[in-house]
Design an enzyme around this catalytic site. Structure first.
Site, PDB file in Angstrom:
ATOM      1  N   GLU A   1       0.818  -1.215   0.000  1.00 43.44           N
ATOM      2  CA  GLU A   1       0.000   0.000   0.000  1.00 43.44           C
ATOM      3  C   GLU A   1       0.852   1.266   0.000  1.00 43.44           C
ATOM      4  O   GLU A   1       0.843   2.040   0.958  1.00 43.44           O
ATOM      5  CB  GLU A   1      -0.886   0.010   1.256  1.00 43.44           C
ATOM      6  CG  GLU A   1      -1.779  -1.190   1.376  1.00 43.44           C
ATOM      7  CD  GLU A   1      -2.420  -1.329   2.752  1.00 43.44           C
ATOM      8  OE1 GLU A   1      -3.426  -2.040   2.856  1.00 43.44           O
ATOM      9  OE2 GLU A   1      -1.906  -0.726   3.722  1.00 43.44           O
ATOM     10  N   PRO A   2       1.615   1.510  -1.050  1.00 45.29           N
ATOM     11  CA  PRO A   2       2.430   2.720  -1.072  1.00 45.29           C
ATOM     12  C   PRO A   2       1.571   3.967  -1.292  1.00 45.29           C
ATOM     13  O   PRO A   2       0.653   3.952  -2.119  1.00 45.29           O
ATOM     14  CB  PRO A   2       3.362   2.491  -2.270  1.00 45.29           C
ATOM     15  CG  PRO A   2       2.647   1.530  -3.153  1.00 45.29           C
ATOM     16  CD  PRO A   2       1.729   0.717  -2.289  1.00 45.29           C
ATOM     17  N   GLY A   3       1.856   5.006  -0.556  1.00 43.74           N
ATOM     18  CA  GLY A   3       1.135   6.270  -0.747  1.00 43.74           C
ATOM     19  C   GLY A   3       2.128   7.344  -1.136  1.00 43.74           C
ATOM     20  O   GLY A   3       2.220   7.773  -2.286  1.00 43.74           O
ATOM     21  N   ARG A   4       2.951   7.729  -0.144  1.00 47.30           N
ATOM     22  CA  ARG A   4       3.934   8.802  -0.326  1.00 47.30           C
ATOM     23  C   ARG A   4       4.823   8.579  -1.548  1.00 47.30           C
ATOM     24  O   ARG A   4       5.091   9.499  -2.314  1.00 47.30           O
ATOM     25  CB  ARG A   4       4.808   8.848   0.933  1.00 47.30           C
ATOM     26  CG  ARG A   4       5.722  10.038   1.033  1.00 47.30           C
ATOM     27  CD  ARG A   4       6.721   9.852   2.175  1.00 47.30           C
ATOM     28  NE  ARG A   4       6.125   9.436   3.415  1.00 47.30           N
ATOM     29  CZ  ARG A   4       5.696  10.252   4.367  1.00 47.30           C
ATOM     30  NH1 ARG A   4       5.809  11.551   4.229  1.00 47.30           N
ATOM     31  NH2 ARG A   4       5.138   9.780   5.469  1.00 47.30           N
TER      32      ARG A   4
ATOM     33  N   ARG B   1       3.267  19.977   7.560  1.00 49.08           N
ATOM     34  CA  ARG B   1       4.212  18.920   7.946  1.00 49.08           C
ATOM     35  C   ARG B   1       5.434  19.434   8.704  1.00 49.08           C
ATOM     36  O   ARG B   1       5.981  18.718   9.514  1.00 49.08           O
ATOM     37  CB  ARG B   1       4.614  18.087   6.718  1.00 49.08           C
ATOM     38  CG  ARG B   1       3.415  17.364   6.098  1.00 49.08           C
ATOM     39  CD  ARG B   1       3.814  16.315   5.065  1.00 49.08           C
ATOM     40  NE  ARG B   1       4.465  15.182   5.678  1.00 49.08           N
ATOM     41  CZ  ARG B   1       5.768  14.966   5.646  1.00 49.08           C
ATOM     42  NH1 ARG B   1       6.571  15.822   5.037  1.00 49.08           N
ATOM     43  NH2 ARG B   1       6.274  13.907   6.233  1.00 49.08           N
TER      44      ARG B   1
ATOM     45  N   TYR C   1       5.703  17.777  12.215  1.00 51.89           N
ATOM     46  CA  TYR C   1       6.760  16.770  12.379  1.00 51.89           C
ATOM     47  C   TYR C   1       8.168  17.336  12.224  1.00 51.89           C
ATOM     48  O   TYR C   1       9.139  16.577  12.281  1.00 51.89           O
ATOM     49  CB  TYR C   1       6.646  15.652  11.316  1.00 51.89           C
ATOM     50  CG  TYR C   1       5.275  15.147  10.986  1.00 51.89           C
ATOM     51  CD1 TYR C   1       4.495  14.494  11.939  1.00 51.89           C
ATOM     52  CD2 TYR C   1       4.769  15.276   9.696  1.00 51.89           C
ATOM     53  CE1 TYR C   1       3.244  13.998  11.612  1.00 51.89           C
ATOM     54  CE2 TYR C   1       3.512  14.786   9.365  1.00 51.89           C
ATOM     55  CZ  TYR C   1       2.761  14.153  10.321  1.00 51.89           C
ATOM     56  OH  TYR C   1       1.522  13.666   9.997  1.00 51.89           O
TER      57      TYR C   1
ATOM     58  N   CYS D   1      -1.736  32.998  11.580  1.00 55.83           N
ATOM     59  CA  CYS D   1      -1.540  33.810  12.769  1.00 55.83           C
ATOM     60  C   CYS D   1      -0.973  32.976  13.906  1.00 55.83           C
ATOM     61  O   CYS D   1      -1.617  32.816  14.942  1.00 55.83           O
ATOM     62  CB  CYS D   1      -2.877  34.426  13.143  1.00 55.83           C
ATOM     63  SG  CYS D   1      -2.677  35.748  14.291  1.00 55.83           S
ATOM     64  N   GLU D   2       0.195  32.385  13.691  1.00 55.03           N
ATOM     65  CA  GLU D   2       0.913  31.783  14.814  1.00 55.03           C
ATOM     66  C   GLU D   2       2.374  31.581  14.446  1.00 55.03           C
ATOM     67  O   GLU D   2       2.707  31.324  13.283  1.00 55.03           O
ATOM     68  CB  GLU D   2       0.241  30.498  15.300  1.00 55.03           C
ATOM     69  CG  GLU D   2       0.268  29.317  14.389  1.00 55.03           C
ATOM     70  CD  GLU D   2      -0.411  28.125  15.086  1.00 55.03           C
ATOM     71  OE1 GLU D   2      -1.652  28.151  15.156  1.00 55.03           O
ATOM     72  OE2 GLU D   2       0.299  27.216  15.560  1.00 55.03           O
TER      73      GLU D   2
HETATM   74  N1  LLP Z   1      -1.193   1.642   4.690  1.00 57.90           N
HETATM   75  C1  LLP Z   1      -1.555   2.010   5.930  1.00 57.90           C
HETATM   76  C2  LLP Z   1      -2.368   1.103   6.723  1.00 57.90           C
HETATM   77  C3  LLP Z   1      -1.163   3.252   6.450  1.00 57.90           C
HETATM   78  O1  LLP Z   1      -1.526   3.588   7.673  1.00 57.90           O
HETATM   79  C4  LLP Z   1      -0.387   4.124   5.645  1.00 57.90           C
HETATM   80  C5  LLP Z   1       0.014   5.439   6.140  1.00 57.90           C
HETATM   81  C6  LLP Z   1      -0.044   3.703   4.348  1.00 57.90           C
HETATM   82  C7  LLP Z   1      -0.454   2.462   3.910  1.00 57.90           C
HETATM   83  C8  LLP Z   1       0.756   4.552   3.408  1.00 57.90           C
HETATM   84  O2  LLP Z   1       2.011   4.850   3.881  1.00 57.90           O
HETATM   85  P1  LLP Z   1       3.063   5.612   2.927  1.00 57.90           P
HETATM   86  O3  LLP Z   1       3.461   4.675   1.813  1.00 57.90           O
HETATM   87  O4  LLP Z   1       2.405   6.831   2.401  1.00 57.90           O
HETATM   88  O5  LLP Z   1       4.187   5.937   3.849  1.00 57.90           O
HETATM   89  N2  LLP Z   1       0.810  12.199   7.717  1.00 57.90           N
HETATM   90  C9  LLP Z   1       2.103  11.558   7.781  1.00 57.90           C
HETATM   91  C10 LLP Z   1       2.048  10.158   7.212  1.00 57.90           C
HETATM   92  C11 LLP Z   1       1.082   9.274   7.933  1.00 57.90           C
HETATM   93  C12 LLP Z   1       0.966   7.937   7.264  1.00 57.90           C
HETATM   94  C13 LLP Z   1      -0.152   7.164   7.840  1.00 57.90           C
HETATM   95  N3  LLP Z   1      -0.351   5.888   7.264  1.00 57.90           N
HETATM   96  C14 LLP Z   1       3.121  12.420   7.046  1.00 57.90           C
HETATM   97  O6  LLP Z   1       2.766  13.488   6.567  1.00 57.90           O
HETATM   98  O7  LLP Z   1       4.294  12.066   6.973  1.00 57.90           O
END
Ligand code: LLP
Length: 430
Positions: free
Chosen positions: A289-292, A329, A333, A360-361
Site C-alpha cells: 500500500e504505497p502512498g507517499r 508537515r 513533524y 496567525c501563529e
Molecule cells: N497503509 C496504511 C495502513 C497506512 O496507515 C499508511 C500510512 C499507508 C499504507 C501509506 O504509507 P506511505 O506509503 O504513504 O508511507 N501524515 C504523515 C504520514 C502518515 C501515514 C499514515 N499511514 C506524514 O505526513 O508524513
C-alpha cells in the site's frame, strides 16, 4: 545525491514541461502542481515489479490518504492498481469514479457503522479489521445484509521502524491492530475463523511511514510469515492474503537516501518465498500500500514571496502566501523540504532563510535554514516533494481557502482539484 530538476533557458523551473512561473501567473499562488508522468510511472513500476516478484499474485493498493481526489482514483484504475481507503470520504471518492471495488482495502481503527455498511454495499475487496469489537459489528451487519465480509486482520508485528513517532505504527504501543506478543493476534484469528458471515482471507501489517531502509520491511514480512505458519499449525487454515502496508520513503532533501522501491520488493519477496519453502506454505497473494512514494516527489507547491523580516544576527524570515494551512508537515513533524526560486532556478544559493507562512501563529513555518539566492518580493518559491500529505492534510485555518491542484504533463496543465473561493468557505455556514 543531486536532485534532477529541469530549468528553461531563462532560468525558470520546468514541471511536466510547463514553466512554473507561467503556472503561478495563470493559476495564482499558492498552487499545488502534480506531474502526471511521475505518478503514472511510480504506479506502473510498482505494478510490474509486484507482478514479477509474486508470480502474478501481487496487488498494489495506492494509499489514497497521501492524496485523494477523483482524478487520482481514475489514474489508479487506468494503471490497473488498487486503492487503500481509510474513511467514508475516500471510499465515496473511489465509488464516484466507479473504481473496481474488488481492488479496494478499507482501513481504520474505529470504523463507523456507516463506513462498514457502505463498504459491504460497495463490495470492497477487503475490510481490514482492527479489533474484536469491529469484528462483531461487521458480522452483525453482514448477517443483516445476507453477505459475507472478506476480511484481513491488522496485526502489530512489533517492528521498530526508524521514523517519526507519530508516523510509526507497527510497535506494540499503537492504537492500530492486534498485538502479536500478547497472544491477542492469535485470539483474533481464532475468533474471526468462527465468526458468522466473516471470511478471514488473511493478515495485514503496516510498520510506519517514510522508511528509508529495506531491513524493517524484510523483518516484518518474516514475522508475518511465522505467524501464518503458526496459524496453519494450530488450525490447519492457511492465510491466502498477506498485506504488508506502505511506508516506502522518498527524497525530501539531500539527507534522504531512499532505496529504489523495486529493491524493497525484491528483498521482501525473496524472504517470503524462502519462508514459504521452509514452512511448506503456499505463496500468499501479497498486497502493498504505497502512498507517499507514488505521489510525493511528483508534487511541488508554488508560493509568492510577500515580505521579509531580518532579525540581526539571528535569522531572516521570508514570508509566503500559504503556509501550515496547505502544508502542516514542518509544524507537525519538523519535516524538511528542498526549496528553490522558480523564477531563478539556476542561481546558486547565497543566503539562508526561515520560510514562514501567513497564518496567525509563530509555529507556521515551512522550513528553517533554507538555502536560496538573495530573494526578492514577488519571487516564486517552489517547495519540492509536496505531493503526499499536503493537500490531504490541508486545513482552513484562519479561513484561508485551500489552493487548487493542477496536473501537468507534456507542456499542458489542467486543474484536477479546484481552488476554494471565499464563497466556498461560507458554504456550510448557517
Ligand atoms: N497503509 C496504511 C495502513 C497506512 O496507515 C499508511 C500510512 C499507508 C499504507 C501509506 O504509507 P506511505 O506509503 O504513504 O508511507 N501524515 C504523515 C504520514 C502518515 C501515514 C499514515 N499511514 C506524514 O505526513 O508524513
Amino acid at each position: 545525491m543531486e536532485r534532477n530538476i529541469s530549468v528553461t533557458e531563462n532560468g525558470h523551473l520546468l514541471l511536466g514541461g510547463m514553466d512554473a512561473v507561467s503556472l503561478a501567473k495563470q493559476f495564482h499562488t499558492p498552487l499545488y502542481v502534480l506531474e502526471e508522468d511521475k505518478v503514472r510511472s511510480a504506479m506502473a513500476a510498482y505494478r510490474s515489479s509486484m507482478n514479477a516478484y509474486y508470480d502474478g499474485k501481487g496487488l498494489v493498493c495506492y494509499a489514497s490518504k497521501a492524496l485523494c481526489c477523483k482524478e487520482l482514483c481514475r489514474i489508479a484504475a487506468q494503471e490497473e492498481i488498487g486503492l487503500d481507503v481509510v474513511s467514508l470520504g475516500e471510499l465515496y471518492t473511489a465509488a464516484s469514479v466507479d473504481f473496481p471495488m474488488e481492488r479496494v482495502c478499507l482501513h481504520g481503527n474505529n470504523k463507523s457503522l456507516e463506513e462498514l455498511s457502505y463498504a459491504l454495499d460497495q463490495k470492497v475487496g477487503y475490510i481490514v479489521v482492527d479489533g474484536l469489537t469491529e469484528l462483531e459489528t461487521l458480522s452483525r451487519l453482514a448477517k443483516e445484509k445476507q453477505v459475507t465480509a472478506s476480511v484481513l486482520l491488522r496485526i502489530k508485528p512489533g517492528v521498530d521502524a526508524h521514523t517519526h513517532d507519530f508516523i510509526r505504527t507497527g510497535q506494540i504501543d499503537s492504537k492500530f491492530g492486534f498485538a502479536l506478543e500478547t497472544g491477542e493476534a492469535m485470539e483474533g484469528v481464532l475468533t474471526a475463523l468462527k465468526t458468522e458471515n466473516i471470511l478471514l482471507k488473511g493478515l495485514h501489517c503496516h510498520i510506519g511511514s517514510q522508511i528509508l531502509e529495506t531491513e524493517p520491511f524484510v523483518h516484518a514480512a518474516k514475522i508475518m510469515m511465522e505467524f501464518i505458519r503458526d496459524i496453519r499449525d494450530k488450525t490447519g487454515v492457511e492465510m491466502q492474503v498477506l498485506d504488508l502496508g506502505g511506508g516506502f520513503g522518498i527524497r525530501y532533501t539531500d539527507e534522504d537516501d531512499p532505496v529504489p522501491y523495486v529493491e524493497y520488493l525484491k528483498d521482501v519477496s525473496g524472504e517470503i518465498k524462502e519462508l514459504c519453502h521452509q514452512y511448506h506454505l503456499t505463496l500468499p497473494s501479497v498486497i502493498i500500500e504505497p502512498g507517499r512514494s507514488i505521489v510525493g516527489e511528483a508534487g511541488t507547491t508554488l508560493y509568492t514571496i510577500g515580505c521579509f523580516k531580518e532579525i540581526p544576527n539571528i535569522r531572516t524570515y521570508l514570508a509566503v502566501d500559504g503556509g501550515m494551512g496547505d502544508n502542516p508537515r514542518y509544524a507537525l513533524y519538523g519535516s524538511k523540504y528542498d526549496m528553490l526560486l522558480a523564477n531563478r532556478a539556476a542561481e546558486a544559493p547565497s543566503k539562508t532563510y526561515t520560510v514562514a507562512g501567513k497564518c496567525c501563529e509563530s509555529g507556521d513555518l515551512l522550513g528553517e535554514n533554507i538555502p536560496l539566492p538573495e530573494a526578492k518580493v514577488g519571487d516564486i518559491l517552489a517547495v519540492l516533494s509536496t505531493g503526499a500529505y499536503n493537500y490531504s492534510m490541508a486545513s482552513h485555518y484562519n479561513r484561508n481557502p485551500i489552493p487548487p491542484t493542477v496536473m501537468v504533463k507534456d507542456g499542458t496543465a489542467r486543474v484536477i482539484i479546484k481552488g476554494e473561493s471565499l464563497e466556498d468557505l461560507l458554504r456550510n455556514d448557517v
